[in-house]
Design a protein around this motif. Structure first.
Motif, PDB file in Angstrom:
ATOM      1  N   HIS A  11     -26.692 -63.500  -8.969  1.00 48.87           N
ATOM      2  CA  HIS A  11     -25.649 -64.358  -9.533  1.00 48.87           C
ATOM      3  C   HIS A  11     -24.290 -64.045  -8.897  1.00 48.87           C
ATOM      4  O   HIS A  11     -23.500 -64.953  -8.657  1.00 48.87           O
ATOM      5  CB  HIS A  11     -25.583 -64.197 -11.052  1.00 48.87           C
ATOM      6  CG  HIS A  11     -26.858 -64.610 -11.720  1.00 48.87           C
ATOM      7  ND1 HIS A  11     -27.360 -63.957 -12.817  1.00 48.87           N
ATOM      8  CD2 HIS A  11     -27.744 -65.601 -11.425  1.00 48.87           C
ATOM      9  CE1 HIS A  11     -28.499 -64.531 -13.174  1.00 48.87           C
ATOM     10  NE2 HIS A  11     -28.756 -65.521 -12.347  1.00 48.87           N
ATOM     11  N   GLN A  36     -25.839 -68.895 -14.383  1.00 48.00           N
ATOM     12  CA  GLN A  36     -26.874 -68.079 -15.016  1.00 48.00           C
ATOM     13  C   GLN A  36     -27.761 -68.838 -16.001  1.00 48.00           C
ATOM     14  O   GLN A  36     -28.858 -68.379 -16.318  1.00 48.00           O
ATOM     15  CB  GLN A  36     -26.237 -66.902 -15.770  1.00 48.00           C
ATOM     16  CG  GLN A  36     -25.642 -65.849 -14.884  1.00 48.00           C
ATOM     17  CD  GLN A  36     -25.074 -64.693 -15.694  1.00 48.00           C
ATOM     18  OE1 GLN A  36     -24.679 -64.852 -16.852  1.00 48.00           O
ATOM     19  NE2 GLN A  36     -25.048 -63.527 -15.090  1.00 48.00           N
ATOM     20  N   ASP A  39     -31.615 -69.598 -15.002  1.00 42.00           N
ATOM     21  CA  ASP A  39     -32.382 -68.347 -14.854  1.00 42.00           C
ATOM     22  C   ASP A  39     -32.560 -67.664 -16.207  1.00 42.00           C
ATOM     23  O   ASP A  39     -33.640 -67.167 -16.524  1.00 42.00           O
ATOM     24  CB  ASP A  39     -31.664 -67.359 -13.925  1.00 42.00           C
ATOM     25  CG  ASP A  39     -31.708 -67.774 -12.465  1.00 42.00           C
ATOM     26  OD1 ASP A  39     -32.523 -68.662 -12.121  1.00 42.00           O
ATOM     27  OD2 ASP A  39     -30.936 -67.203 -11.674  1.00 42.00           O
ATOM     28  N   TYR A  67     -26.660 -60.871 -18.002  1.00 44.49           N
ATOM     29  CA  TYR A  67     -26.165 -62.221 -18.286  1.00 44.49           C
ATOM     30  C   TYR A  67     -24.873 -62.108 -19.087  1.00 44.49           C
ATOM     31  O   TYR A  67     -24.720 -61.208 -19.901  1.00 44.49           O
ATOM     32  CB  TYR A  67     -27.216 -63.034 -19.060  1.00 44.49           C
ATOM     33  CG  TYR A  67     -28.403 -63.375 -18.177  1.00 44.49           C
ATOM     34  CD1 TYR A  67     -28.410 -64.532 -17.415  1.00 44.49           C
ATOM     35  CD2 TYR A  67     -29.481 -62.513 -18.086  1.00 44.49           C
ATOM     36  CE1 TYR A  67     -29.482 -64.830 -16.582  1.00 44.49           C
ATOM     37  CE2 TYR A  67     -30.550 -62.796 -17.248  1.00 44.49           C
ATOM     38  CZ  TYR A  67     -30.552 -63.958 -16.507  1.00 44.49           C
ATOM     39  OH  TYR A  67     -31.602 -64.239 -15.672  1.00 44.49           O
TER      40      TYR A  67
END
Length: 185
Positions: A11, A36, A39, A67
């Motif tokens: 990311h 993000q 995913d 995340y």
């Protein structure tokens, strides 16, 4: 000020920063969250394939994997919207399963709270536990545990059995009646 965020390498590569670059943290986090989301949603679905989880458990899992909070919130909201996670239903299922075992009400309550279930959902889920069920569950647990203490003096055996049942989440009323009945036999 300085902000610290743990971000997955893939990311970061899609949303890189340069050394010395001035960054609006909120704007950067929002850009990352947009990258993000897909995913993270797949990651959460994979996690749910293994077993049911609460919203808090999914959020914690995603956070540990790098995340950002806005992505986590959006992912959890989508999972709730699609009925893939439902804390109320999760709590009821867990309580129902535990009520079939020799588990105390307070242990189940602790477990549900630790999973981030709301107090209202915890109380609703615990409706499957009643005095008779708890006495029966405590008796089953006590019968298994009593073997450990059979060579001890009666007073010590009673105390240890009571403590073991307390750790397993039974109420004092259930413990007292079960220990009395076992040692009266």
């Amino acid at each position: 000020g300085c902000a610290i965020a743990r971000i997955r390498k893939t990311h970061f590569e899609k949303c890189p920063l340069s050394v010395g670059e001035e960054v609006d943290i909120d704007e950067y986090i929002d850009r990352l969250a947009a990258i993000q989301f897909a995913d993270g949603y797949e990651c959460a679905l994979s996690s749910l394939d293994l077993c049911a989880r609460s919203a808090q458990e999914i959020g914690n899992s995603l956070r540990r994997r790098g995340y950002v909070q806005p992505a986590i919130e959006a992912i959890v909201a989508r999972l709730v919207e699609n009925h893939l996670i439902d804390d109320r239903q999760y709590a009821q299922r867990l309580a129902e399963i535990q009520s079939q075992r020799s588990t105390g009400l307070y242990a189940v309550k602790r477990k549900l709270r630790a999973k981030g279930i709301s107090e209202e959902d915890v109380e609703d889920a615990l409706a499957v536990f009643d005095e008779d069920q708890q006495r029966h569950a405590a008796l089953l647990a006590a019968q298994k545990l009593a073997r450990r203490y059979e060579n001890l003096p009666m007073r010590e055996a009673r105390a240890k059995l009571s403590q073991a049942l307390m750790r397993r989440g039974f109420s004092w009323d259930s413990i007292e009646s079960v220990v009395e009945s076992l040692f009266d036999e």
